[in-house]
Design a protein around this motif. Structure first.
Motif, PDB file in Angstrom:
ATOM      1  N   TYR A   1       0.829  -1.198   0.000  1.00  0.00           N
ATOM      2  CA  TYR A   1       0.000   0.000   0.000  1.00  0.00           C
ATOM      3  C   TYR A   1       0.871   1.258   0.000  1.00  0.00           C
ATOM      4  O   TYR A   1       0.592   2.227  -0.703  1.00  0.00           O
ATOM      5  N   GLY A   2       1.931   1.243   0.822  1.00  0.00           N
ATOM      6  CA  GLY A   2       2.803   2.414   0.931  1.00  0.00           C
ATOM      7  C   GLY A   2       3.501   2.728  -0.372  1.00  0.00           C
ATOM      8  O   GLY A   2       3.578   3.901  -0.789  1.00  0.00           O
ATOM      9  N   ARG A   3       4.030   1.707  -1.008  1.00  0.00           N
ATOM     10  CA  ARG A   3       4.696   1.943  -2.298  1.00  0.00           C
ATOM     11  C   ARG A   3       3.703   2.484  -3.330  1.00  0.00           C
ATOM     12  O   ARG A   3       4.014   3.409  -4.085  1.00  0.00           O
ATOM     13  N   ALA A   4       2.493   1.903  -3.368  1.00  0.00           N
ATOM     14  CA  ALA A   4       1.479   2.382  -4.310  1.00  0.00           C
ATOM     15  C   ALA A   4       1.156   3.850  -4.073  1.00  0.00           C
ATOM     16  O   ALA A   4       1.008   4.630  -5.029  1.00  0.00           O
ATOM     17  N   ALA A   5       1.059   4.249  -2.798  1.00  0.00           N
ATOM     18  CA  ALA A   5       0.753   5.640  -2.478  1.00  0.00           C
ATOM     19  C   ALA A   5       1.880   6.573  -2.913  1.00  0.00           C
ATOM     20  O   ALA A   5       1.631   7.654  -3.463  1.00  0.00           O
ATOM     21  N   LEU A   6       3.124   6.163  -2.663  1.00  0.00           N
ATOM     22  CA  LEU A   6       4.262   6.992  -3.079  1.00  0.00           C
ATOM     23  C   LEU A   6       4.359   7.080  -4.599  1.00  0.00           C
ATOM     24  O   LEU A   6       4.703   8.130  -5.148  1.00  0.00           O
ATOM     25  N   GLU A   7       4.070   5.986  -5.284  1.00  0.00           N
ATOM     26  CA  GLU A   7       4.077   6.016  -6.747  1.00  0.00           C
ATOM     27  C   GLU A   7       2.977   6.936  -7.266  1.00  0.00           C
ATOM     28  O   GLU A   7       3.185   7.705  -8.228  1.00  0.00           O
ATOM     29  N   HIS A   8       1.814   6.892  -6.637  1.00  0.00           N
ATOM     30  CA  HIS A   8       0.699   7.761  -7.033  1.00  0.00           C
ATOM     31  C   HIS A   8       1.082   9.238  -6.906  1.00  0.00           C
ATOM     32  O   HIS A   8       0.705  10.057  -7.748  1.00  0.00           O
ATOM     33  N   LEU A   9       1.844   9.548  -5.876  1.00  0.00           N
ATOM     34  CA  LEU A   9       2.277  10.934  -5.637  1.00  0.00           C
ATOM     35  C   LEU A   9       3.521  11.311  -6.440  1.00  0.00           C
ATOM     36  O   LEU A   9       3.962  12.466  -6.380  1.00  0.00           O
ATOM     37  N   GLY A  10       4.094  10.346  -7.146  1.00  0.00           N
ATOM     38  CA  GLY A  10       5.311  10.610  -7.915  1.00  0.00           C
ATOM     39  C   GLY A  10       6.554  10.719  -7.062  1.00  0.00           C
ATOM     40  O   GLY A  10       7.577  11.246  -7.520  1.00  0.00           O
ATOM     41  N   LEU A  11       6.517  10.185  -5.838  1.00  0.00           N
ATOM     42  CA  LEU A  11       7.629  10.325  -4.901  1.00  0.00           C
ATOM     43  C   LEU A  11       8.526   9.094  -4.827  1.00  0.00           C
ATOM     44  O   LEU A  11       9.625   9.168  -4.278  1.00  0.00           O
ATOM     45  N   TRP A  12       8.067   7.961  -5.352  1.00  0.00           N
ATOM     46  CA  TRP A  12       8.819   6.721  -5.197  1.00  0.00           C
ATOM     47  C   TRP A  12      10.225   6.800  -5.784  1.00  0.00           C
ATOM     48  O   TRP A  12      11.187   6.374  -5.109  1.00  0.00           O
ATOM     49  N   PRO A  13      10.427   7.329  -6.988  1.00  0.00           N
ATOM     50  CA  PRO A  13      11.795   7.373  -7.520  1.00  0.00           C
ATOM     51  C   PRO A  13      12.765   8.151  -6.631  1.00  0.00           C
ATOM     52  O   PRO A  13      13.947   7.798  -6.538  1.00  0.00           O
ATOM     53  N   ASP A  14      12.279   9.199  -5.974  1.00  0.00           N
ATOM     54  CA  ASP A  14      13.149  10.018  -5.124  1.00  0.00           C
ATOM     55  C   ASP A  14      13.430   9.366  -3.774  1.00  0.00           C
ATOM     56  O   ASP A  14      14.425   9.697  -3.122  1.00  0.00           O
ATOM     57  N   LEU A  15      12.559   8.459  -3.354  1.00  0.00           N
ATOM     58  CA  LEU A  15      12.653   7.934  -1.988  1.00  0.00           C
ATOM     59  C   LEU A  15      13.101   6.480  -1.887  1.00  0.00           C
ATOM     60  O   LEU A  15      13.540   6.041  -0.822  1.00  0.00           O
ATOM     61  N   ARG A  16      13.012   5.719  -2.971  1.00  0.00           N
ATOM     62  CA  ARG A  16      13.224   4.277  -2.870  1.00  0.00           C
ATOM     63  C   ARG A  16      14.588   3.908  -2.296  1.00  0.00           C
ATOM     64  O   ARG A  16      14.704   2.920  -1.561  1.00  0.00           O
ATOM     65  N   ALA A  17      15.613   4.704  -2.567  1.00  0.00           N
ATOM     66  CA  ALA A  17      16.953   4.384  -2.054  1.00  0.00           C
ATOM     67  C   ALA A  17      17.062   4.599  -0.549  1.00  0.00           C
ATOM     68  O   ALA A  17      17.989   4.087   0.094  1.00  0.00           O
ATOM     69  N   GLN A  18      16.119   5.340   0.019  1.00  0.00           N
ATOM     70  CA  GLN A  18      16.166   5.639   1.455  1.00  0.00           C
ATOM     71  C   GLN A  18      15.217   4.776   2.279  1.00  0.00           C
ATOM     72  O   GLN A  18      15.133   4.922   3.498  1.00  0.00           O
ATOM     73  N   VAL A  19      14.525   3.870   1.591  1.00  0.00           N
ATOM     74  CA  VAL A  19      13.562   3.010   2.290  1.00  0.00           C
ATOM     75  C   VAL A  19      14.281   1.872   2.996  1.00  0.00           C
ATOM     76  O   VAL A  19      15.113   1.179   2.401  1.00  0.00           O
ATOM     77  N   VAL A  20      13.960   1.696   4.266  1.00  0.00           N
ATOM     78  CA  VAL A  20      14.420   0.543   5.046  1.00  0.00           C
ATOM     79  C   VAL A  20      13.237  -0.404   5.175  1.00  0.00           C
ATOM     80  O   VAL A  20      12.216  -0.052   5.769  1.00  0.00           O
ATOM     81  N   GLU A  21      13.361  -1.595   4.588  1.00  0.00           N
ATOM     82  CA  GLU A  21      12.249  -2.536   4.589  1.00  0.00           C
ATOM     83  C   GLU A  21      12.323  -3.485   5.786  1.00  0.00           C
ATOM     84  O   GLU A  21      13.398  -3.928   6.178  1.00  0.00           O
ATOM     85  N   THR A  22      11.157  -3.797   6.332  1.00  0.00           N
ATOM     86  CA  THR A  22      11.062  -4.683   7.486  1.00  0.00           C
ATOM     87  C   THR A  22      10.085  -5.820   7.190  1.00  0.00           C
ATOM     88  O   THR A  22       9.282  -5.744   6.261  1.00  0.00           O
ATOM     89  N   ASP A  23      10.126  -6.869   8.001  1.00  0.00           N
ATOM     90  CA  ASP A  23       9.295  -8.052   7.769  1.00  0.00           C
ATOM     91  C   ASP A  23       7.814  -7.799   7.978  1.00  0.00           C
ATOM     92  O   ASP A  23       6.976  -8.520   7.444  1.00  0.00           O
ATOM     93  N   ASN A  24       7.468  -6.796   8.795  1.00  0.00           N
ATOM     94  CA  ASN A  24       6.064  -6.475   9.017  1.00  0.00           C
ATOM     95  C   ASN A  24       5.932  -5.023   9.428  1.00  0.00           C
ATOM     96  O   ASN A  24       6.920  -4.341   9.721  1.00  0.00           O
TER      97      ASN A  24
END
Length: 254
Positions: A149-172
């Motif tokens: 859901y979070g990635r979809a929201a960031l993509e909708h806002l056009g923010l994912w390309p700018d932020l993806r390198a700073q995302v720390v992913e967790t198991d839940n």
């Protein structure tokens, strides 16, 4: 002769009664629930109320919906599964791992951006600037519902390309929340209910529900689940449980 055997017979009968009692309790009185991590605070309270009213026991395992679904498909001994999205429940239905007749939509949620307690609100368009070189905590963006859901929201806002390198992913999602709570990540994307459950974080912005797929929590029994498990699933849709879920910020689906 009768007097000699009577104590042994009584002992044998007593042992049988104890064994039948133990086996009966294990089969009929315990419900094993696999549930999305975001449900923990509210579902623990709901389960405690049901246990007090019925004398039965709920054993809950919380994790990302993706991991739980895979465990169920591999034969993990769950009685009831509550997912944080419909996709993983759909997958289990195709796999024949749930009772499709028992499936129902229980709850809804909302997606928010959180920061440390006391942090001011921000405009989501300014998120890359405000985050700077900091980290953004999210559940696994390709597998766990909150991350999807979070990635979809960031993509909708056009923010994912700018932020993806700073995302720390967790198991839940609760693990993502914890990173913000302890200061290991500057911000995080979690559910509104998660933010309410953690006093060390503050909601900085809410995502438009139209920016991501609907957040729904379907529940279903496993094939052959006991009548007690079915009763607990029914209880989850009753007013007593609904009042608890609502107080914790969930939207109850009639």
């Amino acid at each position: 002769m009768a007097g000699f055997w009577a104590p042994g017979v009584r002992l044998f009968h007593l042992i049988l009664l104890v064994l039948f009692s133990i086996c009966g309790t294990a089969r009929a009185d315990e419900v094993t629930v696999f549930a999305a991590a975001s449900l923990k605070t509210a579902l623990d309270e709901v389960a405690a109320g049901w246990e007090a009213a019925t004398g039965h026991h709920v054993r809950a395992a919380y994790a990302g919906s993706s991991g739980l679904a895979r465990q169920i498909a591999q034969g993990a001994p769950a009685d009831l599964f509550i997912s944080a999205n419909t996709a993983w429940m759909d997958w289990l239905e195709v796999e024949g791992a749930i009772d499709p007749g028992s499936r129902r939509a229980l709850l809804g949620n909302r997606l928010v951006l959180v920061g440390p307690a006391g942090a001011p609100p921000l405009d989501l368009a300014a998120l890359p600037t405000k985050l700077g070189s900091g980290r953004l905590a999210m559940a696994l963006v390709d597998a766990v519902p909150a991350g999807i859901y979070g990635r979809a929201a960031l993509e909708h806002l056009g923010l994912w390309p700018d932020l993806r390198a700073q995302v720390v992913e967790t198991d839940n999602v609760r693990a993502a929340l914890a990173l913000v709570a302890i200061g290991a990540a500057q911000m995080g994307i979690v559910y509104g209910t998660d933010a309410r459950a953690e006093p060390r974080v503050a909601v900085r912005a809410a995502f438009d529900p139209q920016s991501h797929p609907p957040i729904l929590y379907p529940a279903a029994l496993m094939p052959g689940a006991s009548a007690v498990a079915a009763a607990f699933l029914t209880y989850l849709s009753e007013p007593e449980a609904g009042a608890v879920f609502t107080r914790h910020g969930f939207a109850v689906i009639p």
